[in-house]
Design an enzyme around this catalytic site. Structure first.
Site, PDB file in Angstrom:
ATOM      1  N   CYS A 261       0.873  -1.176   0.000  1.00  0.00           N
ATOM      2  CA  CYS A 261       0.000   0.000   0.000  1.00  0.00           C
ATOM      3  C   CYS A 261       0.905   1.220   0.000  1.00  0.00           C
ATOM      4  O   CYS A 261       2.119   1.102   0.136  1.00  0.00           O
ATOM      5  CB  CYS A 261      -0.852   0.045   1.262  1.00  0.00           C
TER       6      CYS A 261
ATOM      7  N   ARG B 286       1.757   1.759  -5.988  1.00  0.00           N
ATOM      8  CA  ARG B 286       1.880   0.765  -4.916  1.00  0.00           C
ATOM      9  C   ARG B 286       0.550   0.058  -4.635  1.00  0.00           C
ATOM     10  O   ARG B 286       0.501  -0.875  -3.821  1.00  0.00           O
ATOM     11  CB  ARG B 286       2.371   1.427  -3.623  1.00  0.00           C
TER      12      ARG B 286
ATOM     13  N   TRP C 228      -3.785  -1.591  -1.313  1.00  0.00           N
ATOM     14  CA  TRP C 228      -3.664  -2.797  -2.146  1.00  0.00           C
ATOM     15  C   TRP C 228      -4.023  -3.919  -1.197  1.00  0.00           C
ATOM     16  O   TRP C 228      -3.242  -4.290  -0.343  1.00  0.00           O
ATOM     17  CB  TRP C 228      -2.225  -2.905  -2.649  1.00  0.00           C
TER      18      TRP C 228
ATOM     19  N   ASN D 203       0.930   0.143   6.061  1.00  0.00           N
ATOM     20  CA  ASN D 203       1.368  -0.684   4.936  1.00  0.00           C
ATOM     21  C   ASN D 203       2.112  -1.873   5.522  1.00  0.00           C
ATOM     22  O   ASN D 203       3.075  -1.668   6.270  1.00  0.00           O
ATOM     23  CB  ASN D 203       2.287   0.137   4.020  1.00  0.00           C
ATOM     24  N   GLY D 204       1.654  -3.079   5.231  1.00  0.00           N
ATOM     25  CA  GLY D 204       2.329  -4.261   5.774  1.00  0.00           C
ATOM     26  C   GLY D 204       1.323  -5.331   6.122  1.00  0.00           C
ATOM     27  O   GLY D 204       0.153  -5.258   5.728  1.00  0.00           O
TER      28      GLY D 204
ATOM     29  N   GLU E 143      11.013 -19.762 -19.285  1.00  0.00           N
ATOM     30  CA  GLU E 143      10.795 -18.402 -18.775  1.00  0.00           C
ATOM     31  C   GLU E 143      11.912 -17.459 -19.247  1.00  0.00           C
ATOM     32  O   GLU E 143      11.637 -16.317 -19.635  1.00  0.00           O
ATOM     33  CB  GLU E 143      10.706 -18.454 -17.241  1.00  0.00           C
TER      34      GLU E 143
ATOM     35  N   LYS F 106      11.083 -14.186 -21.457  1.00  0.00           N
ATOM     36  CA  LYS F 106      11.483 -12.834 -21.048  1.00  0.00           C
ATOM     37  C   LYS F 106      12.274 -12.163 -22.161  1.00  0.00           C
ATOM     38  O   LYS F 106      12.038 -11.012 -22.496  1.00  0.00           O
ATOM     39  CB  LYS F 106      12.353 -12.855 -19.773  1.00  0.00           C
TER      40      LYS F 106
ATOM     41  N   GLU G 126      10.068 -11.340 -25.367  1.00  0.00           N
ATOM     42  CA  GLU G 126       8.985 -10.355 -25.267  1.00  0.00           C
ATOM     43  C   GLU G 126       9.496  -8.929 -25.096  1.00  0.00           C
ATOM     44  O   GLU G 126       8.799  -7.993 -25.477  1.00  0.00           O
ATOM     45  CB  GLU G 126       7.983 -10.718 -24.173  1.00  0.00           C
TER      46      GLU G 126
ATOM     47  N   HIS H  95      16.317 -34.453 -30.479  1.00  0.00           N
ATOM     48  CA  HIS H  95      15.162 -34.883 -31.274  1.00  0.00           C
ATOM     49  C   HIS H  95      14.735 -33.815 -32.272  1.00  0.00           C
ATOM     50  O   HIS H  95      13.604 -33.834 -32.748  1.00  0.00           O
ATOM     51  CB  HIS H  95      14.007 -35.263 -30.345  1.00  0.00           C
TER      52      HIS H  95
ATOM     53  N   LYS I 140      -0.560  -5.676 -20.190  1.00  0.00           N
ATOM     54  CA  LYS I 140      -0.310  -6.280 -18.873  1.00  0.00           C
ATOM     55  C   LYS I 140      -1.418  -7.264 -18.512  1.00  0.00           C
ATOM     56  O   LYS I 140      -1.163  -8.305 -17.927  1.00  0.00           O
ATOM     57  CB  LYS I 140      -0.205  -5.165 -17.821  1.00  0.00           C
TER      58      LYS I 140
HETATM   59  C1  F6R Z   1       5.080 -12.521 -19.528  1.00  0.00           C
HETATM   60  C2  F6R Z   1       3.798 -12.228 -18.933  1.00  0.00           C
HETATM   61  C3  F6R Z   1       2.609 -12.940 -19.438  1.00  0.00           C
HETATM   62  C4  F6R Z   1       1.630 -13.252 -18.300  1.00  0.00           C
HETATM   63  C5  F6R Z   1       0.344 -13.845 -18.866  1.00  0.00           C
HETATM   64  C6  F6R Z   1      -0.603 -14.247 -17.772  1.00  0.00           C
HETATM   65  O1  F6R Z   1       6.099 -11.787 -18.920  1.00  0.00           O
HETATM   66  O2  F6R Z   1       3.698 -11.406 -18.052  1.00  0.00           O
HETATM   67  O3  F6R Z   1       2.960 -14.105 -20.109  1.00  0.00           O
HETATM   68  O4  F6R Z   1       2.247 -14.129 -17.413  1.00  0.00           O
HETATM   69  O5  F6R Z   1      -0.279 -12.902 -19.697  1.00  0.00           O
HETATM   70  O6  F6R Z   1      -0.980 -13.158 -17.004  1.00  0.00           O
HETATM   71  P1  F6R Z   1      -1.601 -13.352 -15.570  1.00  0.00           P
HETATM   72  O7  F6R Z   1      -0.566 -13.948 -14.699  1.00  0.00           O
HETATM   73  O8  F6R Z   1      -2.008 -11.971 -15.143  1.00  0.00           O
HETATM   74  O9  F6R Z   1      -2.777 -14.261 -15.722  1.00  0.00           O
END
Ligand code: F6R
Length: 610
Positions: free
Chosen positions: A2, A27, A74, A98-99, A483, A487, A490, A506, A605
Site C-alpha cells: 500500500c 503501490r 492494495w 502498509n504491511g 521463462e 522474457k 517479449e 530430437h 499487462k
Molecule cells: C510474460 C507475462 C505474461 C503473463 C500472462 C498471464 O512476462 O507477463 O505471459 O504471465 O499474460 O498473465 P496473468 O498472470 O495476469 O494471468
C-alpha cells in the site's frame, strides 16, 4: 503493498496528501482515504476504486486542516470495501498502515473480548485499537504506539494521529518502507521518496525497528524501544519519474530487485517455523480436503504457466499428487475430464486473464474445487474461486512479469508442503528443512542479484546482437529455460526458445551453430550429469555456451564460454535463484537495444481477450 503519506505544517494538507497518494498509486489502487485534523476533531473520508473517487468525495465535502494522513490500498486482509479502506479509527486515534500483521487474529479475538468494536476485516484496525487502549491508560501518543507495537508481530509502516495531540504524527516501521521528508516549517512522511519529493529533497529513510515523531518544526527519531537515533539526512537528486521507480531506470528492473521483498511478504505469517509446517488457515484448503484430492490441475497462461510447471515438480515430489499443467486457453478448448476429486489451481498475476478465468469457471462447473493463486485481491479469478492463496508481490507494472513469477512459485511450494504434510508423503524433518529454506530464500535472492548483475550486463553487451538464443533446462530448470526465453523474446524481440535439454537431439539441435548463444541451466541437482552431457552436445555443434551453474562447479567452467554462478542450495530452491540472471539478461539486452522495456510492443499487462 500500500502507499502511505502524512503531512504536518501550516498549509491545508488535503491537496498535499492527495498529491502524495497520486505519486504512490503505483503501490496499490483499490481504495484510498484521508484523515485530517480540523482544529477540533479528526475527519475521515474514504472511497473505493481509483484515487479520483476519493478526490470526487473530497470535492463534495472538503477536509480542511494542517495535520493529516493518507493511504492508497492494495488489499491483503479483507476485501475491497469502504469499511476496509484506511485510515482506521479507534477512539481518538486514526491509523494508516502498509504491511501485514501476522498475529492479527489472536489480537482481534482479545480486543473483541475486551469490548472493542471492530468495524473492518483488516489487520490495521487492530493496531488502531491497540494504540487507543494504551492512550486510554494515560500514555502519550508516542508511548502508546511504542507499547502497542510490542504486541504486534509482522511487517508495518504506520502513521498515527490523535485528536488530543494535534499537530503531531507518530510513525514507525518494521519491514515495510517509510521515508521522512524534512521541509521548512512542515514535515512529511511517505512510503517512498516520490510522495515527499515535490516538497523537499532532504529525507531520512527509517530503518526497521525505528519510529519518529513529526511536528511542523521538528522530526525526532528513536528506536521503537525508545533509544534516541541520530538519523542520517540524505539529499535526493532524482527526478520525479526516477523517484517513482525508486531510482531504477524501468519498473521491470525495480520489480526484479523487489523479488526478495515479494517473497518475504508472500510467506509472511504462513510459515509455522516452530512445527516445520505451513499455517493451514493461510492455504484455504481444509486438512480434510487436502487428504481427499485425487489430482491437481494447474491452469495458467504465459509466465504464470511456467510457475505452474515448477509447481508440478513440488506437488509430485512432496505431496505425491498426480499433477497436470494446462495452458488455460487449451484447457478450455477441450473437454477436460475432471470432477469432484480434482483440485484446479488457477494461477494468475492479474486475476483477470480471460482464458484463465474461463478455464477456472469450466473446472468449477464440472464440480472440481477451485483454488486461486492470484496477486490482485478481489480480482475476477479470486471471486470465482472456492479459496484464495494470494501472492503478495504488490502491483506489478512492467508488462514482463518477474516478481509475481517467483511469488507464484513460493506459493506453490507452500501449497505442496502443506499437502505433503497432510497426506503423510512429506516427512516432518524434510518439511522443517523446506520451511527453513523458504525463510532463507529472500537473502539468497539478494545475494544473486548483487553477485550476478555485473557479469550479466557484460553478457548482454556481448550477445545483444544475436538473432536467436536457445535456453535449455532439465527437471525444474526446464520451466526456467522457458521463462528465460519468454522474457528475452517479449522485451528484446530476439527470437528465443526454451527446450527441455533432453529433447535437443530430437530436432532443435539442428538450430545450433556458431552464431547461436545457448544458455544451459546446469545447477548441481540430480540432473547435473545429464545436463552436462547436453551442454557438451551443444558445444560440439559450435554453440556459444552460457551456463547458469552452482558456485564452485569446475566441470562447467571447463566447458562453457561463460558461467554465471548461483549459490549451492537445496535443489527445490534452485529455480528461484537461476531465474534471476535470466530476467536480468533479458532486461539488459532490451535496454541496450533501446526497446520500450516496460511496455513492449503488441503486449498488454492484463489480457482480457481470447
Ligand atoms: C510474460 C507475462 C505474461 C503473463 C500472462 C498471464 O512476462 O507477463 O505471459 O504471465 O499474460 O498473465 P496473468 O498472470 O495476469 O494471468
Amino acid at each position: 503493498m500500500c502507499g502511505i503519506v502524512g503531512y504536518v505544517g501550516t498549509k491545508n494538507c488535503a491537496p498535499i496528501l492527495i498529491d502524495g497518494l497520486r505519486r504512490l498509486e503505483y503501490r496499490g489502487y483499490d481504495s484510498a482515504g484521508l484523515a485530517v485534523y480540523d482544529g477540533t476533531r479528526i475527519n475521515v473520508t474514504r472511497a473505493i476504486g481509483k484515487l479520483r473517487n476519493l478526490e470526487a468525495a473530497l470535492a463534495a465535502a472538503p477536509l480542511t486542516g494542517t495535520t493529516g494522513i493518507g493511504h492508497t490500498r492494495w488489499a491483503t486482509h479483507g476485501r475491497v470495501s469502504e469499511a476496509n479502506a484506511h485510515p482506521h479509527v479507534a477512539g481518538e486515534i486514526a491509523v494508516i498502515h502498509n504491511g501485514i500483521i501476522e498475529n492479527h487474529l489472536a489480537l482481534r479475538a482479545r480486543l473483541v473480548k475486551d469490548g472493542a468494536k471492530i468495524l473492518s476485516d483488516t489487520d490495521t484496525e487492530i493496531i488502531a485499537h491497540l494504540i487507543d487502549a494504551q492512550c486510554r491508560k494515560g500514555l502519550s501518543l508516542e508511548d502508546a504506539v511504542r507499547a502497542a507495537l510490542k504486541e504486534v508481530e509482522g511487517a508495518y509502516a504506520i502513521a498515527v494521529i490523535r485528536k488530543s495531540e494535534p499537530q503531531k504524527i507518530v510513525v514507525a516501521k518494521n519491514a515495510s518502507p517509510l521515508v521522512l521528508g524534512l521541509g521548512e516549517g512542515e514535515n512529511l512522511c511517505g512510503s517512498d521518496i516520490p510522495a515527499v519529493l515535490p516538497y523537499t529533497r532532504r529525507v531520512i529513510i527509517l530503518e526497521d525497528g525505528q519510529m519518529a515523531v513529526l511536528t511542523a518544526d521538528a522530526v525526532r527519531v528513536t528506536t521503537v524501544d525508545g533509544t534516541p537515533v541520530d538519523a542520517q539526512v540524505k539529499t535526493i537528486d532524482w527526478s520525479p519519474a526516477m523517484a517513482e521507480k525508486s531510482g531504477y531506470k524501468h519498473f521491470m528492473l525495480k520489480e526484479i530487485h523487489e523479488q526478495p521483498r515479494a517473497i518475504e511478504d508472500t510467506v509472511r505469517g504462513r510459515l509455522d517455523r516452530e512445527n516445520g509446517d505451513i499455517v493451514a488457515e493461510e492455504i484455504g484448503l481444509s486438512p480434510e480436503l487436502a487428504t481427499k484430492i485425487e489430482r491437481v490441475y494447474l491452469v495458467a497462461c504465459g509466465t504464470s504457466s511456467h510457475a505452474a510447471m515448477v509447481g508440478r515438480y513440488y506437488l509430485e515430489r512432496l505431496a505425491r499428487i498426480p499433477t497436470v499443467v494446462e495452458l488455460a486457453s487449451e484447457f478450455r478448448s477441450r473437454d477436460p475430464v475432471i470432477g469432484p476429486g480434482d483440485l484446479v489451481v488457477a494461477i494468475s498475476q492479474s486475476g483477470e486473464t480471460l482464458d484463465t478465468l474461463m478455464a477456472a469457471k469450466i473446472a468449477k462447473e464440472k464440480g472440481a474445487k477451485l483454488l486461486a493463486i492470484v496477486n490482485v485481491m478481489g480480482s475476477a479469478i479470486a471471486r470465482a474461486s472456492d479459496a484464495e492463496l494470494y501472492t503478495r508481490a504488490g502491483p506489478e507494472i512492467g508488462v514482463a512479469s518477474t516478481k509475481c513469477f517467483t511469488a507464484q512459485m513460493v506459493a506453490l511450494l507452500m501449497l505442496a508442503v502443506y499437502l505433503g504434510r497432510r497426506r503423510g508423503t512429506l516427512p516432518a524433518a524434510r518439511a522443517a528443512e523446506l520451511v527453513e529454506g523458504i525463510a532463507r530464500l529472500p537473502q539468497q535472492m539478494r545475494d544473486v542479484l548483487t553477485g550476478t548483475r555485473q557479469l550479466v550486463l557484460h553478457l548482454a553487451r556481448r550477445y545483444m546482437d544475436a538473432r536467436d538464443v536457445l535456453f535449455l533446462g532439465r527437471g525444474a530448470s526446464f520451466p526456467i529455460a522457458l521463462e528465460g526465453a519468454l522474457k528475452l523474446k517479449e522485451i528484446s524481440y530476439i527470437h528465443a526458445e526454451g527446450y527441455a535439454a533432453g529433447e535437443m537431439k530430437h530436432g532443435p539441435i539442428a538450430l545450433i551453430d556458431a552464431n547461436v548463444p545457448v544458455v544451459v541451466l546446469a545447477p548441481k541437482d540430480e540432473h547435473h550429469d545429464k545436463s552436462m552431457s547436453n551442454l557438451q552436445e551443444a558445444k560440439a555443434r559450435g554453440g556459444r555456451i552460457i551456463a547458469i551453474a552452482s558456485e564452485g562447479d569446475e566441470d562447467v567452467h571447463g566447458l562453457a564460454e561463460e558461467v554465471v554462478e548461483v549459490p549451492v542450495v537445496d535443489p527445490e530452491f534452485t529455480p528461484f535463484l537461476t531465474v534471476i540472471p535470466l530476467q536480468l539478461f533479458a532486461y539488459y539486452v532490451a535496454d541496450l537495444k533501446g526497446t520500450d522495456v516496460d511496455q513492449p510492443r503488441n503486449l498488454a499487462k492484463t489480457v482480457t481477450v481470447e
